[in-house]
Design a protein around this motif. Structure first.
Motif, PDB file in Angstrom:
ATOM      1  N   VAL A 282     -16.387 -19.076 -16.809  1.00 53.88           N
ATOM      2  CA  VAL A 282     -17.333 -20.125 -17.186  1.00 53.88           C
ATOM      3  C   VAL A 282     -18.176 -19.702 -18.377  1.00 53.88           C
ATOM      4  CG1 VAL A 282     -19.205 -21.610 -16.356  1.00 53.88           C
ATOM      5  CG2 VAL A 282     -17.403 -20.905 -14.783  1.00 53.88           C
ATOM      6  N   ILE A 283     -18.567 -18.417 -18.411  1.00 56.47           N
ATOM      7  CA  ILE A 283     -19.370 -17.893 -19.523  1.00 56.47           C
ATOM      8  C   ILE A 283     -18.524 -16.875 -20.269  1.00 56.47           C
ATOM      9  CG2 ILE A 283     -21.554 -16.834 -20.183  1.00 56.47           C
ATOM     10  CD1 ILE A 283     -22.663 -17.549 -17.455  1.00 56.47           C
ATOM     11  N   PRO A 284     -17.833 -17.269 -21.325  1.00 58.01           N
ATOM     12  CA  PRO A 284     -16.950 -16.335 -22.037  1.00 58.01           C
ATOM     13  C   PRO A 284     -17.748 -15.296 -22.836  1.00 58.01           C
ATOM     14  CG  PRO A 284     -17.045 -18.439 -23.186  1.00 58.01           C
ATOM     15  CD  PRO A 284     -17.814 -18.624 -21.910  1.00 58.01           C
ATOM     16  N   LEU A 286     -18.732 -12.191 -22.014  1.00 56.25           N
ATOM     17  CA  LEU A 286     -19.652 -11.283 -21.338  1.00 56.25           C
ATOM     18  C   LEU A 286     -19.087  -9.862 -21.322  1.00 56.25           C
ATOM     19  CD1 LEU A 286     -20.630 -13.489 -18.264  1.00 56.25           C
ATOM     20  CD2 LEU A 286     -22.097 -12.928 -20.211  1.00 56.25           C
ATOM     21  N   GLU A 287     -19.935  -8.887 -21.639  1.00 62.48           N
ATOM     22  CA  GLU A 287     -19.489  -7.497 -21.583  1.00 62.48           C
ATOM     23  C   GLU A 287     -19.196  -7.090 -20.142  1.00 62.48           C
ATOM     24  OE1 GLU A 287     -21.228  -3.058 -22.705  1.00 62.48           O
ATOM     25  OE2 GLU A 287     -22.019  -4.841 -23.711  1.00 62.48           O
ATOM     26  N   ASP A 288     -20.048  -7.533 -19.209  1.00 62.25           N
ATOM     27  CA  ASP A 288     -19.823  -7.317 -17.779  1.00 62.25           C
ATOM     28  C   ASP A 288     -19.952  -8.678 -17.104  1.00 62.25           C
ATOM     29  OD1 ASP A 288     -19.741  -6.669 -15.127  1.00 62.25           O
ATOM     30  OD2 ASP A 288     -21.259  -5.090 -15.220  1.00 62.25           O
ATOM     31  N   PRO A 289     -18.845  -9.257 -16.666  1.00 62.34           N
ATOM     32  CA  PRO A 289     -18.885 -10.620 -16.113  1.00 62.34           C
ATOM     33  C   PRO A 289     -19.303 -10.690 -14.648  1.00 62.34           C
ATOM     34  CG  PRO A 289     -16.646  -9.837 -16.118  1.00 62.34           C
ATOM     35  CD  PRO A 289     -17.470  -8.742 -16.737  1.00 62.34           C
ATOM     36  N   TYR A 290     -19.552  -9.525 -13.993  1.00 60.47           N
ATOM     37  CA  TYR A 290     -19.874  -9.518 -12.570  1.00 60.47           C
ATOM     38  C   TYR A 290     -21.392  -9.605 -12.363  1.00 60.47           C
ATOM     39  CZ  TYR A 290     -15.055  -8.024 -11.576  1.00 60.47           C
ATOM     40  OH  TYR A 290     -13.690  -7.959 -11.472  1.00 60.47           O
ATOM     41  N   PHE A 291     -21.773 -10.452 -11.402  1.00 60.48           N
ATOM     42  CA  PHE A 291     -23.194 -10.599 -11.068  1.00 60.48           C
ATOM     43  C   PHE A 291     -23.345 -10.535  -9.565  1.00 60.48           C
ATOM     44  CE2 PHE A 291     -22.573 -12.530 -15.156  1.00 60.48           C
ATOM     45  CZ  PHE A 291     -23.619 -11.978 -15.898  1.00 60.48           C
ATOM     46  N   VAL A 292     -24.292  -9.740  -9.120  1.00 55.35           N
ATOM     47  CA  VAL A 292     -24.475  -9.481  -7.697  1.00 55.35           C
ATOM     48  C   VAL A 292     -25.218 -10.640  -7.042  1.00 55.35           C
ATOM     49  CG1 VAL A 292     -25.509  -7.951  -5.987  1.00 55.35           C
ATOM     50  CG2 VAL A 292     -24.456  -6.986  -8.044  1.00 55.35           C
ATOM     51  N   LEU A 293     -24.624 -11.155  -5.975  1.00 52.46           N
ATOM     52  CA  LEU A 293     -25.285 -12.175  -5.149  1.00 52.46           C
ATOM     53  C   LEU A 293     -25.965 -11.541  -3.946  1.00 52.46           C
ATOM     54  CD1 LEU A 293     -22.473 -14.904  -5.171  1.00 52.46           C
ATOM     55  CD2 LEU A 293     -24.570 -14.882  -6.537  1.00 52.46           C
ATOM     56  N   VAL A 294     -25.257 -10.605  -3.314  1.00 53.24           N
ATOM     57  CA  VAL A 294     -25.823  -9.870  -2.184  1.00 53.24           C
ATOM     58  C   VAL A 294     -25.564  -8.390  -2.421  1.00 53.24           C
ATOM     59  CG1 VAL A 294     -25.808  -9.519   0.315  1.00 53.24           C
ATOM     60  CG2 VAL A 294     -25.369 -11.796  -0.622  1.00 53.24           C
ATOM     61  N   ARG A 295     -26.611  -7.587  -2.406  1.00 50.06           N
ATOM     62  CA  ARG A 295     -26.457  -6.149  -2.636  1.00 50.06           C
ATOM     63  C   ARG A 295     -25.733  -5.492  -1.467  1.00 50.06           C
ATOM     64  NH1 ARG A 295     -31.768  -7.390  -4.340  1.00 50.06           N
ATOM     65  NH2 ARG A 295     -31.998  -7.208  -6.614  1.00 50.06           N
ATOM     66  N   SER A 296     -25.220  -4.293  -1.718  1.00 49.62           N
ATOM     67  CA  SER A 296     -24.443  -3.597  -0.689  1.00 49.62           C
ATOM     68  C   SER A 296     -25.261  -3.365   0.575  1.00 49.62           C
ATOM     69  CB  SER A 296     -23.913  -2.265  -1.228  1.00 49.62           C
ATOM     70  OG  SER A 296     -24.994  -1.464  -1.697  1.00 49.62           O
ATOM     71  N   VAL A 365     -26.711 -20.125 -12.330  1.00 48.79           N
ATOM     72  CA  VAL A 365     -26.812 -21.238 -11.386  1.00 48.79           C
ATOM     73  C   VAL A 365     -25.761 -22.294 -11.717  1.00 48.79           C
ATOM     74  CG1 VAL A 365     -28.265 -23.172 -10.663  1.00 48.79           C
ATOM     75  CG2 VAL A 365     -29.236 -20.867 -10.799  1.00 48.79           C
ATOM     76  N   ARG A 366     -25.629 -22.603 -13.004  1.00 48.78           N
ATOM     77  CA  ARG A 366     -24.616 -23.586 -13.420  1.00 48.78           C
ATOM     78  C   ARG A 366     -23.210 -23.063 -13.168  1.00 48.78           C
ATOM     79  NH1 ARG A 366     -28.330 -23.872 -17.625  1.00 48.78           N
ATOM     80  NH2 ARG A 366     -26.978 -22.737 -19.052  1.00 48.78           N
ATOM     81  N   THR A 367     -23.018 -21.778 -13.381  1.00 47.74           N
ATOM     82  CA  THR A 367     -21.720 -21.169 -13.126  1.00 47.74           C
ATOM     83  C   THR A 367     -21.320 -21.325 -11.667  1.00 47.74           C
ATOM     84  OG1 THR A 367     -22.002 -19.536 -14.896  1.00 47.74           O
ATOM     85  CG2 THR A 367     -20.432 -18.991 -13.147  1.00 47.74           C
ATOM     86  N   ALA A 368     -22.275 -21.135 -10.767  1.00 42.68           N
ATOM     87  CA  ALA A 368     -21.983 -21.252  -9.340  1.00 42.68           C
ATOM     88  C   ALA A 368     -21.501 -22.655  -8.985  1.00 42.68           C
ATOM     89  CB  ALA A 368     -23.221 -20.886  -8.530  1.00 42.68           C
ATOM     90  N   LEU A 369     -22.077 -23.662  -9.615  1.00 41.70           N
ATOM     91  CA  LEU A 369     -21.612 -25.033  -9.369  1.00 41.70           C
ATOM     92  C   LEU A 369     -20.146 -25.181  -9.771  1.00 41.70           C
ATOM     93  CD1 LEU A 369     -24.752 -26.958 -10.659  1.00 41.70           C
ATOM     94  CD2 LEU A 369     -23.885 -27.013  -8.310  1.00 41.70           C
ATOM     95  N   ALA A 370     -19.781 -24.574 -10.894  1.00 39.78           N
ATOM     96  CA  ALA A 370     -18.384 -24.655 -11.336  1.00 39.78           C
ATOM     97  C   ALA A 370     -17.461 -23.915 -10.370  1.00 39.78           C
ATOM     98  CB  ALA A 370     -18.251 -24.080 -12.746  1.00 39.78           C
ATOM     99  N   LEU A 371     -17.922 -22.783  -9.839  1.00 40.95           N
ATOM    100  CA  LEU A 371     -17.065 -21.974  -8.969  1.00 40.95           C
ATOM    101  C   LEU A 371     -16.817 -22.618  -7.610  1.00 40.95           C
ATOM    102  CD1 LEU A 371     -18.260 -18.321  -9.703  1.00 40.95           C
ATOM    103  CD2 LEU A 371     -16.424 -19.644 -10.763  1.00 40.95           C
ATOM    104  N   VAL A 372     -17.674 -23.567  -7.219  1.00 39.99           N
ATOM    105  CA  VAL A 372     -17.401 -24.296  -5.965  1.00 39.99           C
ATOM    106  C   VAL A 372     -16.740 -25.639  -6.269  1.00 39.99           C
ATOM    107  CG1 VAL A 372     -19.253 -23.161  -4.684  1.00 39.99           C
ATOM    108  CG2 VAL A 372     -19.740 -25.314  -5.893  1.00 39.99           C
ATOM    109  N   GLY A 373     -16.191 -25.752  -7.475  1.00 40.42           N
ATOM    110  CA  GLY A 373     -15.403 -26.921  -7.824  1.00 40.42           C
ATOM    111  C   GLY A 373     -16.182 -28.126  -8.312  1.00 40.42           C
TER     112      GLY A 373
END
Length: 593
Positions: A282-284, A286-296, A365-373
């Motif tokens: 969704v966001i082209p 990016l050096e690191d495309p991973y974003f943490v939602l829940v930490r380990s 936030v907008r990316t998350a909307l795209a990822l749930v279709g």
């Protein structure tokens, strides 16, 4: 709108010509013939392999008949339009009216100040932008709901409540409560023992998360709402973060996200054991495309909380309940509460008014909307990003106490406005009431007249000026029109045929109002309407002061019959347009200044 009808006529001519191009109709420069013009022929020159002037001539010949058009002419490749004077004036004299509610449901979130201290000037920009945009969208035909988010489980609120207890502070009622709490917050951050006190602050934070200290937070919020009310801001809903936690929205949002192949838990590497979102699709770039939602360790990030809240706004999640909110400022306001009635906005579009430093989280936030279709919703999740406000050239900081409160600035603006009014109009029937209106105009207009992406350096002398590009300047133009109308005697039927070029010029400015409102709504930027009001006030002042051979060229009350009626009608419409436009910016329009 006449401009819209001209654009439709040009499009019809293009269809007959077998050509396609976007049609822009705009006012012609003062030194060029015509009232409106279009440069569309230049856009077609390459595809039609003809010079713009020849194309414009073909379009002119193919135009359908228009009852308000006197003639069209080609000027150097532009197609210019001369409107019939009577048709122009008839359109210009129609009273301003809101557009019908046909544009869908929009939820606007603004203010959302941490409930831990008083509002400062940086918050003023958020309030002015959000409230003005909500009013503009409502006028433009949207169904608008305004939301104020209360972060009652955040560290800032915990630190303020802890400071009150730790220092044994008791409010004596001599200062506004949020200012009292704010001083405790600053004191805590200046305390050499601040780091040592962290475990005790954490205890307060956990109590907030359990909803045990809500009434203490509410006491601060009520003081803040007094300031918001003084700023003439409106809200429909208060949403408390603790209610979002209790309703389980975060867990259900994560369940939706886990269904996406782009949300997963890595088994190795630096993200091992964490729930991450891959935003690369969704966001082209990016050096690191991973974003943490829940930490380990199991703790959710604020990204995840924002996503859950956005899902609720747009109807992907339910669970929040609302009841009437007891307060002395907003009778119809509702607040989230466990014992309330279930409600979900199901907004077709959202506008989150948050400063530009939050652009990255808002993109997630907008990316998350795209990822749930729901890419359709992603496109309608709008971030109204604005730059920060400097104070006399310095960056403000609540922790360091380097701020100026909105209450303080409002009072200073009132004091200065009252002095000017008493000096210039000692017989004013209500100088204090007018001074409050002028003070509000000075502050709110200063915050919305600048394009949101540009930083504001707040300076008293400029923001509180009653001349130049300011709200009081527009208010004075309105008051001048009101003064003329108060002096009129009897009725005089407008004689449109007696119009001079001065009336035509003012009428053309009046015709721009609806378009500027729609443009502000489309661009999500009140500065477009604010600039129009400055231009309209300047056009009115130029009309009022026009001279020919050293004598007034546009007297209203002493004009001949018919022309007098026309000028009075234009003044009436001018006054109504300025009042309506100021109202859309949350600014009152005084009758006397």
């Amino acid at each position: 709108m006449l401009k819209a009808r001209l654009a439709e006529a040009v499009q019809e001519a293009l269809r007959k010509l077998g050509a396609e191009a976007p049609v822009i109709v705009q006012r012609t420069p003062e030194d060029k013939p015509g009232d409106y013009g279009t440069p569309v022929a230049f856009a077609l020159a390459r595809s039609l392999k003809k010079p713009p002037q020849a194309i414009a001539e073909e379009i002119r010949r193919l135009l359908p008949p228009l009852d308000f058009l006197e003639r069209a002419e080609v000027v150097g490749g532009y197609l210019n339009f001369h409107l019939r004077t009577e048709a122009l004036l008839q359109e210009a004299l129609k009273p301003p009216r809101p557009f019908p509610k046909e544009r869908g449901r929009v939820l606007v979130e603004h203010t959302s100040v941490n409930p831990n201290k008083e509002l400062h000037v940086g918050h003023l920009r958020n309030v002015a932008l959000g409230d003005s945009l909500a009013r503009i969208l409502d006028y433009a035909g949207y169904q608008v709901e305004v939301l104020n988010y209360i972060d009652d489980t955040g560290r800032q609120a915990a630190e303020s409540l802890f400071a009150l207890r730790h220092y044994g502070l008791v409010w004596d009622g001599k200062e506004k409560y949020d200012h009292f709490v704010g001083r405790a917050y600053v004191r805590l951050h200046q305390d050499p023992e601040y780091e040592r006190l962290q475990p005790e602050i954490e205890e307060v934070l956990h109590a907030l998360e359990r909803g045990e200290l809500r009434e203490e937070v509410n006491r601060i919020l009520l003081a803040q709402l007094q300031t918001m009310h003084d700023l003439n801001a409106h809200y429909d809903l208060l949403v408390w973060e603790s209610d979002i936690v209790r309703a389980g929205l975060l867990e259900r949002a994560l369940e939706l996200l886990r269904k996406s192949p782009f949300v997963f838990t890595p088994e190795e590497g630096k993200y091992k054991g964490a729930l991450v979102m891959d935003a690369s699709g969704v966001i082209p770039g990016l050096e690191d495309p991973y974003f943490v939602l829940v930490r380990s360790g199991g703790a959710a990030t604020y990204y995840a909380k924002d996503i859950a809240f956005q899902f609720w706004k747009m109807g992907l999640l339910e669970g929040l309940r609302f009841r009437p909110y007891e307060n002395p400022y907003y009778p119809g306001l509702k607040t989230s509460a466990p014992e309330g009635e279930a409600y979900t906005p199901r907004a077709e579009a959202t506008v989150n008014v948050i400063d530009a430093r939050q652009s990255h989280p808002q993109a997630l936030v907008r990316t998350a909307l795209a990822l749930v279709g729901r890419r359709d919703l992603m496109e309608k999740a709008i971030h109204l990003a604005y730059e920060t406000v400097l104070l006399e050239g310095r960056q403000m900081s609540g922790r360091k106490g380097l701020t100026v409160s909105v209450d303080e600035v409002l009072e200073e603006a009132f004091r200065r406005a009252l002095g000017v009014i008493r000096e210039k109009n000692p017989d004013h029937p209500d100088p204090e009431g007018a001074a409050r209106m002028v003070a509000l105009a000075a502050l709110r207009f200063a915050m919305v007249k600048v394009e949101p992406r540009k930083q504001i350096d707040f300076r008293y002398e400029e923001a509180l000026s009653f001349e130049g590009d300011t709200g009081p300047y527009v208010q004075y133009a309105h008051a001048r029109a009101a003064a003329i109308l108060r002096k009129k005697e009897g009725e005089d039927e407008p004689a449109l045929g007696q119009a001079t070029p001065y009336e035509r010029g003012l009428a053309l400015w009046l015709l721009d109002f609806e378009e500027r409102v729609l443009e502000s709504a489309e661009e999500k930027s009140p500065h477009i309407l604010a600039q129009y009001l400055l231009d309209l006030a300047a056009a009115w002042n130029a009309y009022y002061n026009a001279k020919e051979n050293g004598r007034p060229a546009t007297p209203v009350l002493t004009a001949p019959p018919g022309l007098r009626g026309l000028r009075l009608a234009l003044v009436e419409k001018l006054k109504a347009t300025l009042a309506t436009g100021l109202g859309l910016l949350g600014i009152p329009a005084p009758e006397v200044m």
